[in-house]
Design a protein around this motif. Structure first.
Motif, mmCIF file in Angstrom:
data_model
loop_
_atom_site.group_PDB
_atom_site.id
_atom_site.type_symbol
_atom_site.label_atom_id
_atom_site.label_comp_id
_atom_site.label_asym_id
_atom_site.label_seq_id
_atom_site.Cartn_x
_atom_site.Cartn_y
_atom_site.Cartn_z
ATOM 1 N N GLU A 1 25.427 26.674 -103.947
ATOM 2 C CA GLU A 1 25.470 28.122 -104.070
ATOM 3 C C GLU A 1 24.168 28.734 -103.564
ATOM 4 O OE1 GLU A 1 25.586 29.447 -108.091
ATOM 5 O OE2 GLU A 1 25.717 31.575 -107.578
ATOM 6 N N VAL A 2 24.300 29.678 -102.668
ATOM 7 C CA VAL A 2 23.121 30.368 -102.146
ATOM 8 C C VAL A 2 22.542 31.295 -103.210
ATOM 9 C CG1 VAL A 2 22.296 32.073 -100.461
ATOM 10 C CG2 VAL A 2 23.918 30.288 -99.754
ATOM 11 N N GLN A 3 21.247 31.196 -103.417
ATOM 12 C CA GLN A 3 20.553 32.101 -104.333
ATOM 13 C C GLN A 3 19.316 32.657 -103.647
ATOM 14 O OE1 GLN A 3 19.822 30.194 -108.181
ATOM 15 N NE2 GLN A 3 21.587 31.297 -108.968
ATOM 16 N N LEU A 4 19.162 33.961 -103.759
ATOM 17 C CA LEU A 4 17.987 34.665 -103.252
ATOM 18 C C LEU A 4 17.457 35.520 -104.399
ATOM 19 C CD1 LEU A 4 19.527 35.819 -99.855
ATOM 20 C CD2 LEU A 4 17.890 33.968 -100.168
ATOM 21 N N VAL A 5 16.247 35.234 -104.842
ATOM 22 C CA VAL A 5 15.694 35.914 -106.002
ATOM 23 C C VAL A 5 14.399 36.616 -105.598
ATOM 24 C CG1 VAL A 5 14.862 35.678 -108.352
ATOM 25 C CG2 VAL A 5 16.715 34.202 -107.525
ATOM 26 N N GLU A 6 14.458 37.941 -105.595
ATOM 27 C CA GLU A 6 13.296 38.744 -105.217
ATOM 28 C C GLU A 6 12.424 39.039 -106.427
ATOM 29 O OE1 GLU A 6 16.843 40.382 -102.735
ATOM 30 O OE2 GLU A 6 16.454 39.700 -104.800
ATOM 31 N N SER A 7 11.141 39.224 -106.169
ATOM 32 C CA SER A 7 10.206 39.617 -107.214
ATOM 33 C C SER A 7 9.026 40.330 -106.565
ATOM 34 C CB SER A 7 9.727 38.399 -108.006
ATOM 35 O OG SER A 7 9.055 37.493 -107.157
ATOM 36 N N GLY A 8 8.204 40.959 -107.397
ATOM 37 C CA GLY A 8 6.981 41.568 -106.903
ATOM 38 C C GLY A 8 7.004 43.081 -106.781
ATOM 39 N N GLY A 9 8.144 43.686 -107.031
ATOM 40 C CA GLY A 9 8.212 45.134 -106.969
ATOM 41 C C GLY A 9 7.433 45.775 -108.107
ATOM 42 N N GLY A 10 7.310 47.089 -108.034
ATOM 43 C CA GLY A 10 6.609 47.802 -109.089
ATOM 44 C C GLY A 10 6.406 49.256 -108.734
ATOM 45 N N SER A 11 5.652 49.932 -109.598
ATOM 46 C CA SER A 11 5.325 51.343 -109.388
ATOM 47 C C SER A 11 3.863 51.450 -108.995
ATOM 48 C CB SER A 11 5.586 52.134 -110.660
ATOM 49 O OG SER A 11 6.956 52.149 -110.972
ATOM 50 N N VAL A 12 3.605 52.048 -107.838
ATOM 51 C CA VAL A 12 2.243 52.158 -107.334
ATOM 52 C C VAL A 12 2.001 53.572 -106.824
ATOM 53 C CG1 VAL A 12 2.090 49.717 -106.716
ATOM 54 C CG2 VAL A 12 2.895 51.380 -105.029
ATOM 55 N N GLN A 13 0.740 53.861 -106.570
ATOM 56 C CA GLN A 13 0.376 55.158 -106.003
ATOM 57 C C GLN A 13 0.331 55.046 -104.478
ATOM 58 O OE1 GLN A 13 -3.309 56.425 -107.832
ATOM 59 N NE2 GLN A 13 -2.230 57.112 -109.669
ATOM 60 N N PRO A 14 0.476 56.172 -103.807
ATOM 61 C CA PRO A 14 0.371 56.150 -102.329
ATOM 62 C C PRO A 14 -0.929 55.507 -101.876
ATOM 63 C CG PRO A 14 1.194 58.267 -103.074
ATOM 64 C CD PRO A 14 0.805 57.519 -104.315
ATOM 65 N N GLY A 15 -0.823 54.693 -100.838
ATOM 66 C CA GLY A 15 -1.985 54.000 -100.294
ATOM 67 C C GLY A 15 -2.207 52.618 -100.864
ATOM 68 N N GLU A 16 -1.546 52.317 -101.966
ATOM 69 C CA GLU A 16 -1.712 51.005 -102.580
ATOM 70 C C GLU A 16 -0.822 49.961 -101.900
ATOM 71 O OE1 GLU A 16 -3.291 52.188 -107.040
ATOM 72 O OE2 GLU A 16 -1.213 51.593 -106.800
ATOM 73 N N SER A 17 -0.928 48.726 -102.383
ATOM 74 C CA SER A 17 -0.232 47.616 -101.751
ATOM 75 C C SER A 17 0.588 46.822 -102.759
ATOM 76 C CB SER A 17 -1.236 46.667 -101.089
ATOM 77 O OG SER A 17 -1.976 47.320 -100.084
ATOM 78 N N LEU A 18 1.583 46.123 -102.250
ATOM 79 C CA LEU A 18 2.391 45.198 -103.029
ATOM 80 C C LEU A 18 2.759 44.019 -102.133
ATOM 81 C CD1 LEU A 18 5.009 47.507 -104.833
ATOM 82 C CD2 LEU A 18 3.242 46.146 -105.959
ATOM 83 N N THR A 19 3.044 42.897 -102.766
ATOM 84 C CA THR A 19 3.618 41.762 -102.041
ATOM 85 C C THR A 19 4.929 41.374 -102.706
ATOM 86 O OG1 THR A 19 1.461 40.918 -101.329
ATOM 87 C CG2 THR A 19 3.326 39.393 -101.295
ATOM 88 N N LEU A 20 5.991 41.438 -101.942
ATOM 89 C CA LEU A 20 7.300 41.022 -102.416
ATOM 90 C C LEU A 20 7.526 39.559 -102.063
ATOM 91 C CD1 LEU A 20 9.477 44.084 -101.335
ATOM 92 C CD2 LEU A 20 8.043 43.792 -103.374
ATOM 93 N N SER A 21 8.197 38.843 -102.951
ATOM 94 C CA SER A 21 8.531 37.443 -102.720
ATOM 95 C C SER A 21 10.017 37.239 -102.888
ATOM 96 C CB SER A 21 7.785 36.543 -103.709
ATOM 97 O OG SER A 21 6.390 36.682 -103.584
ATOM 98 N N CYS A 22 10.545 36.278 -102.171
ATOM 99 C CA CYS A 22 11.959 35.921 -102.296
ATOM 100 C C CYS A 22 12.051 34.399 -102.343
ATOM 101 C CB CYS A 22 12.749 36.468 -101.118
ATOM 102 S SG CYS A 22 14.468 35.920 -101.047
#
Length: 119
Positions: A1-22
Motif C-alpha cells: 500500500e502506497v503511503q505518503l505522510v506529510e509533516s512540517g506545516g505550521g503558522s508563520v509570519q510573512p518572510g519566515e521559513s518552513l521545511t515540509l517533509s514527506c
C-alpha cells in the motif's frame, strides 16, 4: 500500500521559513518522480514543484521560484520542500504526490499539511 505522510506545516509570519517533509512507503521511491502540490479551499490544486527520480531535473511554478527548494533523499524515501520568504498567498494545504513521470499526472497523494502565513 502506497503511503505518503506529510509533516512540517505550521503558522508563520510573512518572510519566515518552513521545511515540509514527506515520508514515502509502499513503493520503490527512487524510481518515481515526485511533486508538491497545494490547494486553497475553493480553488484548483496547483503544482508547486516537481523533482525527477535522480534529482537532476526540477520544476517550480513561477510564483515560488527563488523562494522554494525541492529535494529528496532516495535512501530514506523522503521528499522535502524548503519554503523561504513566505507570503500570505502561500497559505494552503500542501500535499506530496507520487507521479507517473516528471511533471506527469499524479497517481497518489498524501493527507496534506497546512501552511498558514499571516501577520
Amino acid at each position: 500500500e502506497v503511503q505518503l505522510v506529510e509533516s512540517g506545516g505550521g503558522s508563520v509570519q510573512p518572510g519566515e521559513s518552513l521545511t515540509l517533509s514527506c515520508a514515502a512507503s509502499g513503493f520503490s521511491f527512487r524510481q518515481y518522480a515526485m511533486s508538491w502540490v497545494r490547494q486553497v479551499p475553493g480553488k484548483e490544486l496547483e503544482r508547486v514543484s516537481s523533482i525527477n527520480p535522480s534529482s537532476t531535473n526540477v520544476f517550480y511554478v513561477d510564483s515560488v521560484k527563488g523562494r522554494f527548494t525541492i529535494s529528496r533523499d532516495n535512501a530514506k524515501s523522503m521528499l522535502y520542500l524548503r519554503l523561504n520568504s513566505l507570503k500570505p498567498e502561500d497559505t494552503a494545504t500542501y500535499y506530496c504526490t507520487k507521479d507517473q513521470f516528471f511533471r506527469g499526472q499524479s497517481e497518489e497523494r498524501g493527507q496534506g499539511t497546512q501552511v498558514t502565513v499571516s501577520s
